[in-house]
Scaffold this motif. Structure first.
Motif, mmCIF file in Angstrom:
data_model
loop_
_atom_site.group_PDB
_atom_site.id
_atom_site.type_symbol
_atom_site.label_atom_id
_atom_site.label_comp_id
_atom_site.label_asym_id
_atom_site.label_seq_id
_atom_site.Cartn_x
_atom_site.Cartn_y
_atom_site.Cartn_z
ATOM 1 N N CYS A 65 92.959 -30.882 73.638
ATOM 2 C CA CYS A 65 92.118 -31.574 74.614
ATOM 3 C C CYS A 65 90.671 -31.083 74.475
ATOM 4 O O CYS A 65 90.432 -29.879 74.360
ATOM 5 N N CYS A 68 90.051 -28.973 78.061
ATOM 6 C CA CYS A 68 90.797 -27.773 78.460
ATOM 7 C C CYS A 68 91.483 -27.082 77.273
ATOM 8 O O CYS A 68 92.088 -26.022 77.447
ATOM 9 N N CYS A 126 93.649 -34.649 77.545
ATOM 10 C CA CYS A 126 95.057 -34.561 77.915
ATOM 11 C C CYS A 126 95.370 -35.578 79.010
ATOM 12 O O CYS A 126 96.476 -36.065 79.133
ATOM 13 N N CYS A 130 90.972 -34.939 83.296
ATOM 14 C CA CYS A 130 91.144 -33.515 82.985
ATOM 15 C C CYS A 130 89.968 -32.731 83.574
ATOM 16 O O CYS A 130 88.813 -33.084 83.375
ATOM 17 N N ASN A 142 93.117 -27.579 85.682
ATOM 18 C CA ASN A 142 94.208 -28.522 85.959
ATOM 19 C C ASN A 142 95.373 -27.798 86.635
ATOM 20 O O ASN A 142 96.210 -28.408 87.276
HETATM 21 ZN ZN LIG Z 1 92.613 -31.355 79.180
#
Ligand SMILES: [Zn+2]
Ligand SMILES: [Zn+2]
Length: 166
Positions: A65, A68, A126, A130, A142
């Protein structure tokens, strides 16, 4: 996968259906990680001596991602059409848009891989919303809030913050 073009190559108007799975387990040098074999469905048509390959691709890839850094799986669907011509040694009227094959066989892997790379989106999240990582402590937001001061989303607050200090 090497495709045998013999059924269509010498027969104008002849059409061949394709429904194959391509395994790119060893495609690490492209930077792509395939989670399962790529499905390729399409047709190969002999038009006036050239072969037209039209196909759709379905692939499942793994990315990190962008926000993140967690790994995520993403389905890719794409379509392409390529014109294939037999390599004619000595000919100098090569069409830059065509793909040349030698003998009666065609390496499908490169064609499919190139089309996937061309069409892949450059951003991978993701999920749409996010929250990314906290810039201060690095926690994946998250999974929950961290104990740092909440990060303002409005840039005007940044100015306020720097005036007030931490
Ligand atoms: Zn993410
Ligand atoms: Zn934090």
């Amino acid at each position: 996968m090497i495709l045998d073009l013999t059924p269509v190559v010498n027969f104008e108007g002849k059409k061949m259906d394709l429904d194959v799975q391509l395994d790119f387990k060893n495609a690490e040098d492209t930077g792509l990680k395939f989670l399962k074999p790529v499905s390729l469905k399409g047709t190969l048509l002999n038009i006036g001596g050239s072969l037209e390959l039209s196909a759709s691709i379905v692939a499942l890839l793994e990315f990190d991602c962008d926000r993140c850094c967690e790994s995520l799986s993403e389905e890719f669907e794409g379509e392409f059409t390529e014109i294939l011509r037999k390599e004619d040694i000595g000919a100098d009227d090569k069409n830059p848009d065509a793909i040349y094959y030698q003998g009666n066989s065609l390496d499908l892997d490169d064609i499919v891989l190139n089309n996937i790379i061309l069409q892949l989106p450059s951003k991978h999240l993701c999920r749409e919303d996010c929250k990314g990582l906290c810039p201060t402590c690095g926690k994946n937001l998250n999974l929950g809030e961290c104990d740092c001061e909440s990060t303002p989303t409005d840039p005007r607050f940044d100015v306020l913050d720097s005036l007030l200090g931490d």
